[in-house]
Enzyme design. Structure first.
Site, PDB file in Angstrom:
ATOM      1  N   TYR A   1       8.365 -10.532   6.034  1.00  0.00           N
ATOM      2  CA  TYR A   1       9.719 -11.006   5.719  1.00  0.00           C
ATOM      3  C   TYR A   1      10.604 -11.084   6.973  1.00  0.00           C
ATOM      4  O   TYR A   1      11.642 -11.733   6.957  1.00  0.00           O
ATOM      5  CB  TYR A   1      10.400 -10.075   4.709  1.00  0.00           C
ATOM      6  CG  TYR A   1       9.734  -9.971   3.368  1.00  0.00           C
ATOM      7  CD1 TYR A   1       8.701 -10.821   2.982  1.00  0.00           C
ATOM      8  CD2 TYR A   1      10.139  -8.994   2.456  1.00  0.00           C
ATOM      9  CE1 TYR A   1       8.091 -10.702   1.749  1.00  0.00           C
ATOM     10  CE2 TYR A   1       9.548  -8.877   1.214  1.00  0.00           C
ATOM     11  CZ  TYR A   1       8.515  -9.721   0.861  1.00  0.00           C
ATOM     12  OH  TYR A   1       7.916  -9.592  -0.373  1.00  0.00           O
TER      13      TYR A   1
ATOM     14  N   HIS B   1      -0.402  -6.258   1.568  1.00  0.00           N
ATOM     15  CA  HIS B   1       0.367  -7.330   0.940  1.00  0.00           C
ATOM     16  C   HIS B   1      -0.506  -8.366   0.232  1.00  0.00           C
ATOM     17  O   HIS B   1      -0.077  -8.977  -0.753  1.00  0.00           O
ATOM     18  CB  HIS B   1       1.206  -8.036   2.013  1.00  0.00           C
ATOM     19  CG  HIS B   1       2.414  -8.728   1.475  1.00  0.00           C
ATOM     20  ND1 HIS B   1       3.513  -9.016   2.257  1.00  0.00           N
ATOM     21  CD2 HIS B   1       2.722  -9.205   0.252  1.00  0.00           C
ATOM     22  CE1 HIS B   1       4.433  -9.633   1.533  1.00  0.00           C
ATOM     23  NE2 HIS B   1       3.966  -9.761   0.318  1.00  0.00           N
TER      24      HIS B   1
END
Length: 279
Positions: A44, A102
């Site tokens: 991110y 992730h």
């Protein structure tokens, strides 16, 4: 098998696509409103911004549950350990409450390549060692299918404490939910409103609108509550202070949880990443 300790808070402030001043401001607002759990990821690119927002809020580090995630380009033992160290530095903390792999695949690796399995198992070994070193307090995964979990459980004594996946009434992953429940892996819902491609269809769903009217709450609150009822924990993102407050209210405003039942829709319409093709 050893289980990763601890249950999750019911609602996390999500930070996907928030960066820079917007991310810092929204983080500070979320903490001031009463959020005490935050979800981010190295991919991110906002961990430093979040650290600034947390510092500005004045909330003590030990009172905030922080999750971050290992990116696909960080898979493998050495890369994973280095990536975790970097995330800790960017977040200005000595530990993470939860660290997730992730994605089951590795960056720039063909989906069908057996290297995906090898690298994610190396990454999981790194998370096991990070637990022993006190760098993280819980270890988990994100976007793992049943077979990815089966392979991990067959090679490790440590059970992931969480599998964070897309979950909403249009993407009810029943087989995955059953498997995780049987193996004491908590499912955590992300994108409870869908991605931008699916938000409007979910917010205008007839069952959602019925529950919204019966409870006197917004359609978004119905969907977030549905996710929390279904698996116990959800991640909801907004940079709008009013919506942040509205999302947080979902932990309190519902008097009759059965009226938020929208499980009649068993479609599996994924609006986000689809990990099913990763070897």
């Amino acid at each position: 098998m050893e289980e990763a300790a601890g249950s999750l808070p019911p609602l996390f402030f999500g930070t996907f696509q928030l960066r820079g001043e917007e991310a810092s401001r929204a983080t500070q607002q979320a903490m001031e409103l009463g959020y005490r759990a935050i979800d981010t990821a190295s991919i991110y690119r906002n961990e430093e911004d979040i650290a600034m927002g947390l510092a500005a809020s004045g909330v003590r580090r030990e009172d905030v549950f922080i999750t971050s995630k290992l990116a696909p380009n960080e898979q493998g033992y050495s890369k994973a350990m280095s990536a975790l160290t970097s995330s800790l530095q960017r977040l200005n903390t000595s530990y993470l409450d939860l660290y997730l792999i992730h994605w089951p695949g590795a960056a720039k690796t063909p989906l069908e390549s057996p290297a995906n399995k090898r690298l994610r198992l190396e990454s999981w070994q790194a998370l096991e060692d990070a637990l022993k070193l006190g760098m993280i307090r819980r270890a988990g995964v994100s976007n793992f299918c049943v077979r990815h979990l089966q392979e991990l459980l067959a090679c490790s004594e440590l059970v992931p404490c969480v599998n964070q996946v897309e979950l909403h009434p249009a993407c009810f992953q029943e087989e995955l939910l059953r498997f995780c429940e049987a193996h004491k892996v908590q499912v955590q819902a992300y994108s409870p409103l869908g991605s931008p491609a699916g938000v409007q269809s979910l917010l205008s769903n007839a069952d959602v609108l019925r529950a919204s009217k019966e409870e006197g709450v917004s359609a978004a609150q119905v969907l977030i509550r549905w996710a929390m009822q279904t698996c116990g924990s959800a991640v909801a993102r907004s940079s709008n202070e009013q919506r942040l407050a509205e999302n947080l209210e979902t932990t309190q405003v519902f008097e009759h949880d059965e009226s938020t039942d929208t499980q009649g829709n068993r479609l599996v319409t994924k609006y986000c990443w689809d990990p099913s093709g990763v070897a």
